[in-house]
Design a protein around this motif. Sequence first.
Motif, PDB file in Angstrom:
ATOM      1  N   ASN A 193       6.974  11.592   5.188  1.00 55.15           N
ATOM      2  CA  ASN A 193       8.172  11.665   6.025  1.00 55.15           C
ATOM      3  C   ASN A 193       9.051  10.413   5.903  1.00 55.15           C
ATOM      4  OD1 ASN A 193       7.386  14.207   7.158  1.00 55.15           O
ATOM      5  ND2 ASN A 193       5.962  13.107   8.512  1.00 55.15           N
ATOM      6  N   GLY A 194       8.659   9.510   5.019  1.00 58.49           N
ATOM      7  CA  GLY A 194       9.435   8.294   4.835  1.00 58.49           C
ATOM      8  C   GLY A 194       9.041   7.164   5.760  1.00 58.49           C
ATOM      9  N   GLY A 195       8.058   7.407   6.624  1.00 52.53           N
ATOM     10  CA  GLY A 195       7.588   6.362   7.526  1.00 52.53           C
ATOM     11  C   GLY A 195       6.688   5.364   6.817  1.00 52.53           C
ATOM     12  N   LEU A 196       6.475   4.226   7.438  1.00 53.79           N
ATOM     13  CA  LEU A 196       5.662   3.172   6.833  1.00 53.79           C
ATOM     14  C   LEU A 196       4.232   3.211   7.340  1.00 53.79           C
ATOM     15  CD1 LEU A 196       8.082   0.108   6.938  1.00 53.79           C
ATOM     16  CD2 LEU A 196       7.717   1.720   5.064  1.00 53.79           C
ATOM     17  N   VAL A 197       3.307   2.984   6.401  1.00 52.99           N
ATOM     18  CA  VAL A 197       1.890   2.904   6.741  1.00 52.99           C
ATOM     19  C   VAL A 197       1.372   1.556   6.235  1.00 52.99           C
ATOM     20  CG1 VAL A 197      -0.399   3.894   6.434  1.00 52.99           C
ATOM     21  CG2 VAL A 197       1.608   5.400   6.559  1.00 52.99           C
ATOM     22  N   PHE A 198       0.823   0.749   7.131  1.00 56.41           N
ATOM     23  CA  PHE A 198       0.266  -0.557   6.778  1.00 56.41           C
ATOM     24  C   PHE A 198      -1.238  -0.424   6.604  1.00 56.41           C
ATOM     25  CE2 PHE A 198      -1.148  -4.912   8.410  1.00 56.41           C
ATOM     26  CZ  PHE A 198      -0.972  -5.525   7.174  1.00 56.41           C
ATOM     27  N   ILE A 199      -1.744  -0.895   5.449  1.00 54.61           N
ATOM     28  CA  ILE A 199      -3.175  -0.831   5.140  1.00 54.61           C
ATOM     29  C   ILE A 199      -3.729  -2.254   5.212  1.00 54.61           C
ATOM     30  CG2 ILE A 199      -4.907  -0.039   3.481  1.00 54.61           C
ATOM     31  CD1 ILE A 199      -2.668   1.686   2.225  1.00 54.61           C
ATOM     32  N   PRO A 200      -4.259  -2.663   6.362  1.00 54.89           N
ATOM     33  CA  PRO A 200      -4.639  -4.068   6.597  1.00 54.89           C
ATOM     34  C   PRO A 200      -5.617  -4.640   5.579  1.00 54.89           C
ATOM     35  CG  PRO A 200      -4.703  -2.814   8.643  1.00 54.89           C
ATOM     36  CD  PRO A 200      -4.531  -1.817   7.547  1.00 54.89           C
ATOM     37  N   GLU A 201      -6.581  -3.827   5.142  1.00 52.20           N
ATOM     38  CA  GLU A 201      -7.612  -4.364   4.246  1.00 52.20           C
ATOM     39  C   GLU A 201      -7.074  -4.738   2.869  1.00 52.20           C
ATOM     40  OE1 GLU A 201      -8.054   0.201   4.388  1.00 52.20           O
ATOM     41  OE2 GLU A 201      -7.655  -1.458   5.778  1.00 52.20           O
ATOM     42  N   LYS A 202      -5.865  -4.288   2.535  1.00 45.47           N
ATOM     43  CA  LYS A 202      -5.265  -4.645   1.253  1.00 45.47           C
ATOM     44  C   LYS A 202      -4.351  -5.862   1.353  1.00 45.47           C
ATOM     45  CE  LYS A 202      -5.294  -0.162  -1.141  1.00 45.47           C
ATOM     46  NZ  LYS A 202      -4.455   0.800  -1.899  1.00 45.47           N
ATOM     47  N   CYS A 203      -4.024  -6.275   2.548  1.00 47.95           N
ATOM     48  CA  CYS A 203      -3.081  -7.379   2.748  1.00 47.95           C
ATOM     49  C   CYS A 203      -3.705  -8.709   2.320  1.00 47.95           C
ATOM     50  CB  CYS A 203      -2.671  -7.449   4.216  1.00 47.95           C
ATOM     51  SG  CYS A 203      -1.465  -8.745   4.579  1.00 47.95           S
ATOM     52  N   ILE A 204      -2.957  -9.504   1.559  1.00 46.64           N
ATOM     53  CA  ILE A 204      -3.430 -10.831   1.132  1.00 46.64           C
ATOM     54  C   ILE A 204      -2.687 -11.946   1.870  1.00 46.64           C
ATOM     55  CG2 ILE A 204      -4.201 -10.033  -1.140  1.00 46.64           C
ATOM     56  CD1 ILE A 204      -1.620 -11.312  -2.292  1.00 46.64           C
ATOM     57  N   PHE A 205      -1.978 -11.614   2.924  1.00 46.57           N
ATOM     58  CA  PHE A 205      -1.356 -12.579   3.832  1.00 46.57           C
ATOM     59  C   PHE A 205      -0.207 -13.368   3.196  1.00 46.57           C
ATOM     60  CE2 PHE A 205      -6.124 -13.082   4.893  1.00 46.57           C
ATOM     61  CZ  PHE A 205      -6.167 -11.843   5.518  1.00 46.57           C
ATOM     62  N   CYS A 206       0.529 -12.732   2.268  1.00 43.78           N
ATOM     63  CA  CYS A 206       1.597 -13.442   1.557  1.00 43.78           C
ATOM     64  C   CYS A 206       2.898 -13.518   2.342  1.00 43.78           C
ATOM     65  CB  CYS A 206       1.853 -12.798   0.200  1.00 43.78           C
ATOM     66  SG  CYS A 206       2.530 -11.117   0.296  1.00 43.78           S
ATOM     67  N   GLY A 207       3.119 -12.583   3.259  1.00 44.49           N
ATOM     68  CA  GLY A 207       4.329 -12.589   4.063  1.00 44.49           C
ATOM     69  C   GLY A 207       5.576 -12.107   3.351  1.00 44.49           C
ATOM     70  N   ASP A 208       5.431 -11.501   2.168  1.00 45.45           N
ATOM     71  CA  ASP A 208       6.615 -11.038   1.433  1.00 45.45           C
ATOM     72  C   ASP A 208       7.380  -9.965   2.204  1.00 45.45           C
ATOM     73  OD1 ASP A 208       6.033 -12.773  -0.570  1.00 45.45           O
ATOM     74  OD2 ASP A 208       5.314 -11.270  -2.000  1.00 45.45           O
ATOM     75  N   CYS A 209       6.668  -9.136   2.931  1.00 42.90           N
ATOM     76  CA  CYS A 209       7.318  -8.077   3.712  1.00 42.90           C
ATOM     77  C   CYS A 209       8.232  -8.670   4.779  1.00 42.90           C
ATOM     78  CB  CYS A 209       6.282  -7.157   4.339  1.00 42.90           C
ATOM     79  SG  CYS A 209       5.008  -8.013   5.308  1.00 42.90           S
ATOM     80  N   ILE A 210       7.808  -9.773   5.359  1.00 37.19           N
ATOM     81  CA  ILE A 210       8.612 -10.445   6.384  1.00 37.19           C
ATOM     82  C   ILE A 210       9.875 -11.036   5.764  1.00 37.19           C
ATOM     83  CG2 ILE A 210       8.638 -12.308   8.093  1.00 37.19           C
ATOM     84  CD1 ILE A 210       5.585 -11.969   8.304  1.00 37.19           C
ATOM     85  N   LYS A 211       9.735 -11.613   4.572  1.00 33.80           N
ATOM     86  CA  LYS A 211      10.859 -12.273   3.912  1.00 33.80           C
ATOM     87  C   LYS A 211      11.966 -11.294   3.517  1.00 33.80           C
ATOM     88  CE  LYS A 211       7.712 -15.693   1.909  1.00 33.80           C
ATOM     89  NZ  LYS A 211       7.050 -16.129   0.652  1.00 33.80           N
ATOM     90  N   VAL A 212      11.594 -10.090   3.084  1.00 35.08           N
ATOM     91  CA  VAL A 212      12.605  -9.167   2.558  1.00 35.08           C
ATOM     92  C   VAL A 212      13.176  -8.227   3.614  1.00 35.08           C
ATOM     93  CG1 VAL A 212      11.540  -9.196   0.279  1.00 35.08           C
ATOM     94  CG2 VAL A 212      10.932  -7.371   1.893  1.00 35.08           C
ATOM     95  N   CYS A 213      12.566  -8.169   4.788  1.00 33.48           N
ATOM     96  CA  CYS A 213      12.984  -7.189   5.799  1.00 33.48           C
ATOM     97  C   CYS A 213      14.376  -7.514   6.348  1.00 33.48           C
ATOM     98  CB  CYS A 213      11.972  -7.143   6.942  1.00 33.48           C
ATOM     99  SG  CYS A 213      12.369  -5.890   8.194  1.00 33.48           S
TER     100      CYS A 213
END
Length: 315
Positions: A193-213
Amino acid sequence: MSKEAPKTAIELKNLKAGGFIKERGKDLFTVRLRVPGGRLPVSRLKKIAEVAEEFGGEFVHLSVRQSIELVHINFKDFDAVVSALGEGEQKVASCGARMRVPTACGGCEYNPQGLIDTQKSALEVDAALFGAETHHHKFKVGFAGCPFDCPKSATNDVGFQGAVWPELNHDECLFCGLCVKSCTEDAIVQDENGGLVFIPEKCIFCGDCIKVCPSEAWKEEKRGYTVRIGGKWGRRPLVGTLFAVFLPEDRVIPFIAEVLEWYKEKAEGMGRIRIGDVIHRVGAESLLERLRGKFPDYVVKETIPPQVIDTQIGS
């Protein structure tokens, strides 16, 4: 009849402890300088060059741990070299079974990838713990500002890596998909449906999502250091493994001090041994349990011993 001049007694062990390393040449030493974080004021660099020209050889050596080494220094000139360097507030490093000068990347001052002030951490640790005796072997600490890990923090006895934990406010999300494209670890995906799903166990804590939002829907929930323990290089390399996450900057020094105390206690009677090999002998849970007592909010529930790297594979 003239008296024979008294001979200067050189205690090589003590000299090495102070950063004076015996060379092949008779009476010649390499003098390792103390450069925490690898950062030098230009004025001090000029002074080092002057001292090298006056007392050393035709070059200096840049060590792999961000130190400058003056080569071909005659032991008779030690006092003069130290005095001359002191005018520029440059100190000599250490060797032997003690805490070494911490290394660090540029951190977050000018590096767009930086998540944490690694230079500040390196200077604070150097001021508080440099030269602390371990009684067993060298002890190295390194700081990386982000998961790119340019200083190779996991190959240190204790390695710190800048980390950010992201949190999504769905009400502010534009569903533009920029965070999905920027996440190289596939920790953020779009559903049908175009919604976002966050998969915590794959996150490496880089913060790139925060920077580009563009709408700041992704925000920083917490920030600190990921900590790995037990790494080393050399003949039998080990990669340090995860012992703590999101450790605050102001807890770095007490954390290292606690690891050092555990190391000194557990390595007793084991001879010349690095902390990674001690963990292999006594088990990672022993160190985890020790750290949980003072850092319960940051120490991981479980981990594995430092990982062995077989450098002879393919021979």
